[in-house]
Design a protein around this motif. Structure first.
Motif, PDB file in Angstrom:
ATOM      1  N   ILE A 231       0.851  -1.197   0.000  1.00 54.73           N
ATOM      2  CA  ILE A 231       0.000   0.000   0.000  1.00 54.73           C
ATOM      3  C   ILE A 231       0.884   1.242   0.000  1.00 54.73           C
ATOM      4  N   THR A 232       0.639   2.140  -0.952  1.00 59.38           N
ATOM      5  CA  THR A 232       1.384   3.409  -0.991  1.00 59.38           C
ATOM      6  C   THR A 232       0.456   4.546  -0.591  1.00 59.38           C
ATOM      7  N   LEU A 233       0.817   5.239   0.476  1.00 64.44           N
ATOM      8  CA  LEU A 233       0.032   6.387   0.931  1.00 64.44           C
ATOM      9  C   LEU A 233       0.442   7.593   0.094  1.00 64.44           C
ATOM     10  N   LEU A 234      -0.535   8.307  -0.421  1.00 65.39           N
ATOM     11  CA  LEU A 234      -0.228   9.404  -1.347  1.00 65.39           C
ATOM     12  C   LEU A 234      -0.566  10.778  -0.788  1.00 65.39           C
ATOM     13  N   GLY A 235       0.289  11.722  -1.116  1.00 64.17           N
ATOM     14  CA  GLY A 235       0.051  13.135  -0.816  1.00 64.17           C
ATOM     15  C   GLY A 235       1.209  13.907  -1.403  1.00 64.17           C
ATOM     16  N   GLN A 236       1.029  15.184  -1.700  1.00 66.69           N
ATOM     17  CA  GLN A 236       2.151  15.964  -2.253  1.00 66.69           C
ATOM     18  C   GLN A 236       3.234  16.174  -1.206  1.00 66.69           C
ATOM     19  N   ASN A 237       2.845  16.182   0.049  1.00 69.14           N
ATOM     20  CA  ASN A 237       3.816  16.323   1.130  1.00 69.14           C
ATOM     21  C   ASN A 237       3.263  15.592   2.340  1.00 69.14           C
ATOM     22  N   VAL A 238       3.381  14.269   2.315  1.00 72.43           N
ATOM     23  CA  VAL A 238       2.727  13.465   3.352  1.00 72.43           C
ATOM     24  C   VAL A 238       3.213  13.832   4.762  1.00 72.43           C
ATOM     25  N   ASN A 239       4.426  14.388   4.849  1.00 70.41           N
ATOM     26  CA  ASN A 239       4.949  14.691   6.187  1.00 70.41           C
ATOM     27  C   ASN A 239       4.198  15.812   6.885  1.00 70.41           C
ATOM     28  N   SER A 240       3.360  16.535   6.159  1.00 69.31           N
ATOM     29  CA  SER A 240       2.569  17.540   6.884  1.00 69.31           C
ATOM     30  C   SER A 240       1.141  17.038   7.106  1.00 69.31           C
ATOM     31  N   LYS A 266       3.259  -4.477   3.021  1.00 63.98           N
ATOM     32  CA  LYS A 266       4.262  -3.407   2.956  1.00 63.98           C
ATOM     33  C   LYS A 266       3.539  -2.063   2.891  1.00 63.98           C
ATOM     34  N   LEU A 267       4.041  -1.116   3.652  1.00 62.66           N
ATOM     35  CA  LEU A 267       3.453   0.225   3.673  1.00 62.66           C
ATOM     36  C   LEU A 267       4.490   1.205   3.130  1.00 62.66           C
ATOM     37  N   ARG A 268       4.110   1.925   2.071  1.00 63.32           N
ATOM     38  CA  ARG A 268       5.022   2.925   1.499  1.00 63.32           C
ATOM     39  C   ARG A 268       4.327   4.280   1.523  1.00 63.32           C
ATOM     40  N   PHE A 269       5.059   5.330   1.230  1.00 65.75           N
ATOM     41  CA  PHE A 269       4.419   6.643   1.162  1.00 65.75           C
ATOM     42  C   PHE A 269       5.208   7.546   0.233  1.00 65.75           C
ATOM     43  N   MET A 270       4.490   8.467  -0.398  1.00 66.50           N
ATOM     44  CA  MET A 270       5.141   9.489  -1.214  1.00 66.50           C
ATOM     45  C   MET A 270       4.181  10.653  -1.446  1.00 66.50           C
ATOM     46  N   THR A 271       4.661  11.893  -1.459  1.00 70.01           N
ATOM     47  CA  THR A 271       6.056  12.243  -1.413  1.00 70.01           C
ATOM     48  C   THR A 271       6.396  12.921  -0.091  1.00 70.01           C
ATOM     49  N   SER A 272       7.631  12.752   0.349  1.00 70.97           N
ATOM     50  CA  SER A 272       8.111  13.402   1.559  1.00 70.97           C
ATOM     51  C   SER A 272       8.869  14.662   1.197  1.00 70.97           C
ATOM     52  N   HIS A 273       8.540  15.760   1.823  1.00 70.84           N
ATOM     53  CA  HIS A 273       9.343  16.975   1.639  1.00 70.84           C
ATOM     54  C   HIS A 273      10.446  16.979   2.700  1.00 70.84           C
ATOM     55  N   PRO A 274      11.710  17.176   2.290  1.00 72.61           N
ATOM     56  CA  PRO A 274      12.811  17.115   3.267  1.00 72.61           C
ATOM     57  C   PRO A 274      12.637  18.072   4.448  1.00 72.61           C
ATOM     58  N   LYS A 275      11.999  19.221   4.218  1.00 72.11           N
ATOM     59  CA  LYS A 275      11.893  20.186   5.329  1.00 72.11           C
ATOM     60  C   LYS A 275      11.017  19.637   6.461  1.00 72.11           C
ATOM     61  N   ASP A 276      10.151  18.688   6.141  1.00 73.65           N
ATOM     62  CA  ASP A 276       9.247  18.141   7.157  1.00 73.65           C
ATOM     63  C   ASP A 276       9.578  16.698   7.531  1.00 73.65           C
ATOM     64  N   HIS A 290       5.983  -3.060   9.232  1.00 77.05           N
ATOM     65  CA  HIS A 290       5.549  -3.141   7.839  1.00 77.05           C
ATOM     66  C   HIS A 290       6.015  -1.982   6.955  1.00 77.05           C
ATOM     67  N   ILE A 291       6.554  -0.918   7.547  1.00 78.98           N
ATOM     68  CA  ILE A 291       6.883   0.261   6.718  1.00 78.98           C
ATOM     69  C   ILE A 291       8.165   0.000   5.930  1.00 78.98           C
ATOM     70  N   SER A 292       8.086   0.273   4.635  1.00 78.42           N
ATOM     71  CA  SER A 292       9.215   0.058   3.738  1.00 78.42           C
ATOM     72  C   SER A 292      10.433   0.878   4.185  1.00 78.42           C
ATOM     73  N   HIS A 293      11.613   0.311   3.943  1.00 80.42           N
ATOM     74  CA  HIS A 293      12.856   1.035   4.246  1.00 80.42           C
ATOM     75  C   HIS A 293      13.354   1.801   3.018  1.00 80.42           C
ATOM     76  N   HIS A 294      12.448   2.030   2.089  1.00 82.32           N
ATOM     77  CA  HIS A 294      12.786   2.816   0.903  1.00 82.32           C
ATOM     78  C   HIS A 294      12.027   4.134   0.970  1.00 82.32           C
ATOM     79  N   ILE A 295      12.759   5.242   0.878  1.00 81.30           N
ATOM     80  CA  ILE A 295      12.113   6.558   1.007  1.00 81.30           C
ATOM     81  C   ILE A 295      12.431   7.426  -0.207  1.00 81.30           C
ATOM     82  N   HIS A 296      11.358   7.964  -0.794  1.00 80.14           N
ATOM     83  CA  HIS A 296      11.541   8.903  -1.904  1.00 80.14           C
ATOM     84  C   HIS A 296      11.599  10.302  -1.287  1.00 80.14           C
ATOM     85  N   LEU A 297      12.763  10.930  -1.377  1.00 74.34           N
ATOM     86  CA  LEU A 297      12.958  12.221  -0.709  1.00 74.34           C
ATOM     87  C   LEU A 297      13.543  13.228  -1.714  1.00 74.34           C
TER      88      LEU A 297
END
Ligand code: SAH
Ligand code: SF4
Ligand code: F3S
Length: 472
Positions: A231-240, A266-276, A290-297
């Motif tokens: 599962i990929t969680l989606l948002g333009q800046n998921v960290n906020s 497996k749980l993935r997410f994108m995208t992460s903004h580095p500032k957050d 379950h969270i993937s150890h792969h991060i799109h940053l």
């Protein structure tokens, strides 16, 4: 401070329109099984939106086809991120014109990020007048109503073509038609508040708004219960995530809730903004099941001067600090990134800083783009002295450096054991297409189709783009 936006519930508002549309096709057009063709451009957010459009079209009685030739409805879900994305759409709708001539009852619809721009709408009205319906990203929840109104007004010879509300909204309860039975996208938030100076997204997608955590938890739980593994969680800046909600929840808090289900997934997410990207985020990943150890940053650039002009709100040094912290907490973490080459005012020395940064970080792969000026963004008006040819040279240099790094990373994996997810099976050649946690493709010969299962594979070789493994 919560921001005002409306939440629309599909079941309450739109289902009746679907029934009416189905009846119009049966009774008026005498078509028992109308066909719809949906073409998607752009990012995963659009892919996810198209799954909703396909779900709604199915409820209206349409069969979804991969072929536009005999379609009763053609829908283009568009992207505005770079000029070439828009040119692709214009090229394809141009080709639809002759189909529309052959079949005037065919409904041609354009939606998505491109249509949120005034200048594009004007061009559509003047040059592409055969398009029947154009609607923006904030109207997705009204899709059946828009089609119904069009079908109704068509008899009056005054089709209502352009539908824009410009009020940010959240869409809950849409009947999704997902493209995979193994991997799913779940949108956790929409919009963006960051206004990076080159980017059109905040203008076409509106302000940041998060879905209620219980709705996300329910959707993910039901996906896992029905056999989804990735599962990929989606948002333009998921960290906020969570900033506009009344609850006291942030993105790591949401991840913890979604990490708590039984079974292997497996749980993935994108995208992460580095500032957050906080320490709490990486601590949460390190402790999770379950969270993937792969991060799109996405870093975009390695020069602090350019990063500031891009309004990214971090420096090369603070970016490297994040990477180092993550690597300390999660030793096998892998990173991918986005890079923009040739931002206005970027000098060759700035570009070399990007090359230096990618050598330091050693991303497993990169998405690289040449800066594309977007009307309405601050960077559109900046002086840009470097030619397209020069920028292309820089890009090729960057790609060469990255190719070497990616290849080294893949070759270091030879001999290792990897837990992979089998995604598809090639019956003819008897191999499984699998994916590692770090999203690298592994071809695994197998007599049996294990699609949808996690498997242990020994990596035995690597090629330009993938790995070769054997089942253990
Ligand atoms: N929200 C995500 C990215 C969304 S757009 C983030 O902040 O990372 C995906 C990528 O497209 C961006 O990361 C950027 O690298 C690229 N991009 C966006 N606008 C662009 C432009 N005007 N020209 C070239 N590339 C662009
Ligand atoms: Fe665009 Fe920046 Fe928002 Fe990403 S964070 S969508 S690059 S404005
Ligand atoms: Fe394109 Fe819109 Fe995504 S502009 S990249 S489809 S948010």
């Amino acid at each position: 401070m919560p921001i005002a936006f409306s939440v629309h519930n599909y079941a309450e508002e739109q289902r009746e329109y679907c029934k009416k549309i189905k009846k119009i096709y049966e009774d008026l057009f005498k078509v028992q099984s109308p066909v719809a063709y949906v073409k998607t451009y752009g990012c995963q957010q659009n892919v996810s939106d198209s799954e909703k459009y396909k779900g709604m079209l199915s409820e209206m009685g349409f069969n979804i086809s991969e072929n536009c030739e005999n379609a009763n409805v053609i829908l283009f879900n568009t992207c505005a991120i770079r000029e070439n994305a828009e040119n692709k759409v214009f090229g394809n709708i141009g080709r639809i014109k002759f189909l529309k001539k052959k079949n005037p009852n065919m409904i041609v619809i354009l939606c998505g990020c491109m249509t949120q721009q005034q200048s594009i709408c004007e061009k559509l009205k003047s040059t592409y007048s055969f398009i029947d319906i154009v609607f923006g990203t904030h109207e997705a929840h009204k899709f059946p109503e828009i089609i119904y109104n069009f079908l109704n007004s068509r008899e009056l010879k005054s089709p209502k073509k352009y539908v824009f509300l410009n009020q940010d909204s959240i869409f809950e309860g849409a009947p999704l038609k997902r493209s995979s039975k193994i991997k799913a996208f779940v949108s956790v938030m929409s919009g963006c508040n960051n206004f990076c100076s080159y980017c059109i997204v905040p203008y076409v997608r509106g302000r940041e708004r998060s879905r209620e955590p219980e709705n996300i938890v329910r959707e993910c739980k039901s996906l896992i219960d029905s056999g989804y593994k990735d599962i990929t969680l989606l948002g333009q800046n998921v960290n906020s995530y969570g900033k506009n909600l009344d609850h006291n929840i942030n993105f790591p808090g949401l991840l913890k809730k979604l990490d708590s289900f039984e079974g292997e997934y497996k749980l993935r997410f994108m995208t992460s903004h580095p500032k957050d990207a906080t320490h709490e985020l990486f601590d949460t990943i390190a402790k999770s099941q379950h969270i993937s150890h792969h991060i799109h940053l996405p870093v975009q650039c390695g020069s602090n001067k350019v990063l500031e002009k891009m309004n990214r709100k971090y420096t090369k040094e603070s970016y490297l600090d994040i990477i180092n912290y993550a690597r300390k907490k999660i030793p096998d973490v892998s990173f991918t990134s986005d890079i923009i080459v040739g931002f206005p005012g970027e000098a060759y020395e700035d570009f070399l800083e990007t090359v230096d940064l990618i050598k330091k970080v050693r991303f497993s792969s990169l998405f690289t783009f040449i800066f594309s000026p977007r009307l309405g963004t601050p960077a559109y008006d900046l002086k840009d002295e470097i030619s397209k040819e020069e920028k292309t040279k820089w890009l090729l240099k960057l790609l060469k450096v990255q190719e070497k790094i990616s290849e080294e990373i893949r070759s270091e994996m030879v001999g290792q054991k990897e837990r992979v997810l089998a995604e598809t099976y090639c019956e003819d050649q008897k191999y499984l297409m699998c994916r590692t946690d770090g999203s690298i493709i592994v071809k695994v010969p197998s007599e049996r189709n294990f699609s949808g299962e996690f498997l242990d594979a020994q990596i035995i070789d690597h090629s330009r783009e993938s790995l070769l493994g054997k089942l253990i």
